[in-house]
Design a protein around this motif. Structure first.
Motif, PDB file in Angstrom:
ATOM      1  N   ILE A  56     -34.872   5.652   2.656  1.00  0.00           N
ATOM      2  CA  ILE A  56     -34.676   6.526   4.210  1.00  0.00           C
ATOM      3  C   ILE A  56     -34.841   7.126   4.325  1.00  0.00           C
ATOM      4  O   ILE A  56     -33.647   7.462   3.551  1.00  0.00           O
ATOM      5  CB  ILE A  56     -34.462   5.522   5.054  1.00  0.00           C
ATOM      6  N   ALA A  57     -35.162   8.407   4.762  1.00  0.00           N
ATOM      7  CA  ALA A  57     -34.675   9.580   5.255  1.00  0.00           C
ATOM      8  C   ALA A  57     -34.989  10.515   7.479  1.00  0.00           C
ATOM      9  O   ALA A  57     -35.601   9.596   7.170  1.00  0.00           O
ATOM     10  CB  ALA A  57     -36.490  10.501   4.191  1.00  0.00           C
ATOM     11  N   VAL A  58     -34.268  10.822   7.283  1.00  0.00           N
ATOM     12  CA  VAL A  58     -33.789  11.718   8.023  1.00  0.00           C
ATOM     13  C   VAL A  58     -33.814  13.074   8.128  1.00  0.00           C
ATOM     14  O   VAL A  58     -33.231  13.418   7.140  1.00  0.00           O
ATOM     15  CB  VAL A  58     -32.604  11.393   9.082  1.00  0.00           C
ATOM     16  N   VAL A  59     -34.825  13.553   8.843  1.00  0.00           N
ATOM     17  CA  VAL A  59     -35.540  15.126   8.370  1.00  0.00           C
ATOM     18  C   VAL A  59     -34.573  15.978  10.234  1.00  0.00           C
ATOM     19  O   VAL A  59     -35.184  15.483  10.926  1.00  0.00           O
ATOM     20  CB  VAL A  59     -36.872  15.393   8.263  1.00  0.00           C
ATOM     21  N   GLY A  60     -33.963  16.392   9.855  1.00  0.00           N
ATOM     22  CA  GLY A  60     -33.574  17.222  11.308  1.00  0.00           C
ATOM     23  C   GLY A  60     -32.511  17.983  11.796  1.00  0.00           C
ATOM     24  O   GLY A  60     -31.086  17.793  10.410  1.00  0.00           O
ATOM     25  N   HIS A  61     -31.627  18.070  12.305  1.00  0.00           N
ATOM     26  CA  HIS A  61     -30.538  19.078  12.576  1.00  0.00           C
ATOM     27  C   HIS A  61     -29.150  17.992  12.688  1.00  0.00           C
ATOM     28  O   HIS A  61     -29.380  16.283  13.248  1.00  0.00           O
ATOM     29  CB  HIS A  61     -30.707  19.700  14.330  1.00  0.00           C
ATOM     30  N   VAL A  62     -28.630  18.456  13.238  1.00  0.00           N
ATOM     31  CA  VAL A  62     -26.521  17.913  12.928  1.00  0.00           C
ATOM     32  C   VAL A  62     -25.727  18.685  13.528  1.00  0.00           C
ATOM     33  O   VAL A  62     -25.543  19.851  13.497  1.00  0.00           O
ATOM     34  CB  VAL A  62     -26.166  17.445  11.848  1.00  0.00           C
ATOM     35  N   GLU A  63     -25.241  18.522  14.514  1.00  0.00           N
ATOM     36  CA  GLU A  63     -24.747  19.326  15.679  1.00  0.00           C
ATOM     37  C   GLU A  63     -23.361  19.423  15.471  1.00  0.00           C
ATOM     38  O   GLU A  63     -23.302  18.761  15.584  1.00  0.00           O
ATOM     39  CB  GLU A  63     -25.691  19.399  16.708  1.00  0.00           C
ATOM     40  N   ALA A  98     -20.956  19.487   6.931  1.00  0.00           N
ATOM     41  CA  ALA A  98     -20.947  19.824   5.734  1.00  0.00           C
ATOM     42  C   ALA A  98     -19.589  18.689   5.640  1.00  0.00           C
ATOM     43  O   ALA A  98     -19.796  17.722   4.488  1.00  0.00           O
ATOM     44  CB  ALA A  98     -20.995  20.893   5.852  1.00  0.00           C
ATOM     45  N   ALA A  99     -18.619  18.626   5.771  1.00  0.00           N
ATOM     46  CA  ALA A  99     -17.578  17.575   4.619  1.00  0.00           C
ATOM     47  C   ALA A  99     -17.666  16.357   5.832  1.00  0.00           C
ATOM     48  O   ALA A  99     -17.455  15.538   4.827  1.00  0.00           O
ATOM     49  CB  ALA A  99     -16.529  19.061   5.842  1.00  0.00           C
ATOM     50  N   ARG A 100     -17.773  16.409   6.815  1.00  0.00           N
ATOM     51  CA  ARG A 100     -18.243  14.683   7.265  1.00  0.00           C
ATOM     52  C   ARG A 100     -18.874  14.685   7.148  1.00  0.00           C
ATOM     53  O   ARG A 100     -19.042  13.388   6.413  1.00  0.00           O
ATOM     54  CB  ARG A 100     -18.341  14.830   8.950  1.00  0.00           C
ATOM     55  N   VAL A 143     -27.250  23.605   7.660  1.00  0.00           N
ATOM     56  CA  VAL A 143     -25.321  24.067   8.270  1.00  0.00           C
ATOM     57  C   VAL A 143     -25.596  25.792   7.821  1.00  0.00           C
ATOM     58  O   VAL A 143     -25.939  26.301   7.103  1.00  0.00           O
ATOM     59  CB  VAL A 143     -24.665  23.441   7.176  1.00  0.00           C
ATOM     60  N   GLY A 144     -24.603  25.889   8.891  1.00  0.00           N
ATOM     61  CA  GLY A 144     -24.082  27.182   9.389  1.00  0.00           C
ATOM     62  C   GLY A 144     -23.014  27.841   7.850  1.00  0.00           C
ATOM     63  O   GLY A 144     -22.321  26.188   7.294  1.00  0.00           O
ATOM     64  N   VAL A 161     -28.224  25.284   3.432  1.00  0.00           N
ATOM     65  CA  VAL A 161     -26.766  27.029   4.642  1.00  0.00           C
ATOM     66  C   VAL A 161     -27.712  27.785   4.817  1.00  0.00           C
ATOM     67  O   VAL A 161     -27.836  28.796   3.952  1.00  0.00           O
ATOM     68  CB  VAL A 161     -25.892  27.070   3.051  1.00  0.00           C
ATOM     69  N   ARG A 162     -27.598  28.298   5.895  1.00  0.00           N
ATOM     70  CA  ARG A 162     -27.638  29.703   6.506  1.00  0.00           C
ATOM     71  C   ARG A 162     -25.992  30.123   6.996  1.00  0.00           C
ATOM     72  O   ARG A 162     -25.315  30.059   6.834  1.00  0.00           O
ATOM     73  CB  ARG A 162     -28.651  28.819   7.702  1.00  0.00           C
ATOM     74  N   PRO A 163     -27.231  32.083   6.813  1.00  0.00           N
ATOM     75  CA  PRO A 163     -25.678  32.672   6.891  1.00  0.00           C
ATOM     76  C   PRO A 163     -25.680  32.873   8.212  1.00  0.00           C
ATOM     77  O   PRO A 163     -25.028  33.963   9.318  1.00  0.00           O
ATOM     78  CB  PRO A 163     -26.532  34.170   6.824  1.00  0.00           C
ATOM     79  N   ASP A 164     -25.978  31.726   9.698  1.00  0.00           N
ATOM     80  CA  ASP A 164     -25.897  32.107  10.254  1.00  0.00           C
ATOM     81  C   ASP A 164     -24.536  31.070  11.096  1.00  0.00           C
ATOM     82  O   ASP A 164     -24.177  30.504  10.816  1.00  0.00           O
ATOM     83  CB  ASP A 164     -26.984  31.707  11.647  1.00  0.00           C
ATOM     84  N   ALA A 165     -23.558  31.273  12.660  1.00  0.00           N
ATOM     85  CA  ALA A 165     -22.983  30.432  12.494  1.00  0.00           C
ATOM     86  C   ALA A 165     -23.471  28.683  13.440  1.00  0.00           C
ATOM     87  O   ALA A 165     -24.906  29.334  13.754  1.00  0.00           O
ATOM     88  CB  ALA A 165     -22.565  30.851  14.114  1.00  0.00           C
ATOM     89  N   HIS A 166     -22.441  27.474  12.932  1.00  0.00           N
ATOM     90  CA  HIS A 166     -23.359  26.390  12.952  1.00  0.00           C
ATOM     91  C   HIS A 166     -23.319  26.323  14.862  1.00  0.00           C
ATOM     92  O   HIS A 166     -22.471  26.480  15.142  1.00  0.00           O
ATOM     93  CB  HIS A 166     -22.846  25.330  12.705  1.00  0.00           C
ATOM     94  N   PRO A 167     -24.617  25.722  15.193  1.00  0.00           N
ATOM     95  CA  PRO A 167     -24.660  25.534  16.558  1.00  0.00           C
ATOM     96  C   PRO A 167     -22.983  24.842  17.184  1.00  0.00           C
ATOM     97  O   PRO A 167     -22.947  23.554  16.432  1.00  0.00           O
ATOM     98  CB  PRO A 167     -25.911  25.071  17.055  1.00  0.00           C
ATOM     99  N   ARG A 168     -22.746  25.206  18.638  1.00  0.00           N
ATOM    100  CA  ARG A 168     -21.452  24.309  18.683  1.00  0.00           C
ATOM    101  C   ARG A 168     -22.037  23.474  19.898  1.00  0.00           C
ATOM    102  O   ARG A 168     -22.633  24.074  21.054  1.00  0.00           O
ATOM    103  CB  ARG A 168     -20.267  24.755  19.009  1.00  0.00           C
ATOM    104  N   VAL A 169     -21.647  22.064  20.313  1.00  0.00           N
ATOM    105  CA  VAL A 169     -21.922  21.692  21.372  1.00  0.00           C
ATOM    106  C   VAL A 169     -20.982  21.081  21.928  1.00  0.00           C
ATOM    107  O   VAL A 169     -19.892  20.396  21.213  1.00  0.00           O
ATOM    108  CB  VAL A 169     -23.022  20.848  21.822  1.00  0.00           C
ATOM    109  N   VAL A 170     -20.849  20.866  23.533  1.00  0.00           N
ATOM    110  CA  VAL A 170     -20.173  20.083  24.176  1.00  0.00           C
ATOM    111  C   VAL A 170     -20.241  19.194  25.217  1.00  0.00           C
ATOM    112  O   VAL A 170     -21.307  19.427  25.822  1.00  0.00           O
ATOM    113  CB  VAL A 170     -19.412  21.063  24.848  1.00  0.00           C
ATOM    114  N   VAL A 171     -20.240  18.006  24.737  1.00  0.00           N
ATOM    115  CA  VAL A 171     -20.466  16.872  25.570  1.00  0.00           C
ATOM    116  C   VAL A 171     -19.441  15.928  26.583  1.00  0.00           C
ATOM    117  O   VAL A 171     -18.676  15.656  26.238  1.00  0.00           O
ATOM    118  CB  VAL A 171     -21.154  15.491  24.485  1.00  0.00           C
TER     119      VAL A 171
END
Length: 280
Positions: free
Chosen positions: A6-13, A73-75, A63-64, A89-99
């Motif tokens: 099984i695969a997942v394609v998408g974002h991890v915040e 990435a480490a997790r 990932v940023g 790996v993107r040269p950007d900052a990884h988006p941060r989310v507050v829940v």
């Protein structure tokens, strides 16, 4: 029995999750209690639910290059050996989310930037998707969705309606929430139409729509005390992908997936409350 692939394609915040005593009002200073970091988001939480199975898993994400991206990435890389991470790996900052989870268990999500998504142009093993029993797609790149369509079963979040249209592919399942205006479009708005449209509705029955009609699946009982609803829909989606990969009919897959969404309501952090998945 041979394990599913099984695969997942998408974002991890990069998610900071915590509890507050009330809904913020203008001028308030919010004290976030029980704060913790987790790799969350629609792709990350569905993937975490699937990690509770014996399936061979593949995550396609991005990932940023900053500290937040490295933490995500480490997790992810700490997953078991049967779990494979394919991250551009993107040269950007990884988006941060507050829940923020309030005293009634309802979450409010604050995002700093759009999620980072993998694309078919990234040097990732996209041909592997054609060998998968199921793919859950939360990505944003139409070409990568066409790669995912090569899987035996394709499940796509309703939030990617525009990507589905641009890719011109028909998923086996589209999953959304009836209460979310970004996800509750009717079946006839999708072209080509999916095999089925699944709409959850909190503690109310799950609704399933096909070109042949509709049906409802009774939800499982909710816990007596709902401590947090963050990740309930994503955990349901991960479990639904698992049971769909096993070839179960959509109604039965929804019935079996229901308890996995309800389970995470027991705490503010969905990860320790996700249930183990086993073959039907």
């Amino acid at each position: 029995m041979v394990a599913l692939r099984i695969a997942v394609v998408g974002h991890v915040e990069h998610v900071t999750l915590g509890r507050t005593d009330g809904v913020p009002r203008p001028g308030d200073i919010i004290h976030l209690q029980e704060a913790r970091f987790l790799p969350g988001g629609g792709g990350g939480l569905a993937f975490a639910q699937l990690c509770r199975s014996d399936a061979e898993l593949h995550l396609f994400t991005a990932v940023g290059s900053d500290e937040a991206g490295q933490a995500v990435a480490a997790r992810l890389q700490a997953a078991p050996a049967r779990v494979h991470i394919h991250a551009a790996v993107r040269p950007d900052a990884h988006p941060r989310v507050v829940v923020i989870v309030d005293e009634n268990g309802q979450r409010t999500i604050v995002v700093t930037a759009p999620p980072l998504q993998p694309a078919a142009g990234d040097p990732l093993p996209w041909s592997l998707l054609g060998t998968c029993d199921a793919v859950y797609f939360t990505g944003a790149d139409p070409a990568s969705l066409r790669c995912a369509r090569a899987a035996r079963r394709l499940i796509v979040t309703a939030r990617r309606a525009a990507v589905i249209r641009d890719a011109a592919v028909a998923p086996d399942l589209i999953i959304g929430s009836l209460s979310d205006p970004r996800e509750n479009a009717p079946l006839e708005t999708y072209a080509p139409p999916p095999g089925a449209l699944v709409l959850t509705d909190g503690p109310r029955p799950v609704r399933i729509f096909t070109v042949h009609g509709s049906e409802q699946v009774a939800p499982p009982p909710s816990p007596a005390l709902v401590r947090g609803d963050y990740g309930a829909g994503d955990s349901f989606a991960g479990a639904l992908t698992f049971f769909t990969a096993h070839g179960l009919p959509v109604g039965e897959s929804c019935r079996r997936a229901g308890p996995f969404g309800a389970a995470v309501l027991r705490g503010i952090d969905p990860l320790p409350n996700q249930l183990a998945l086993s073959a039907p």
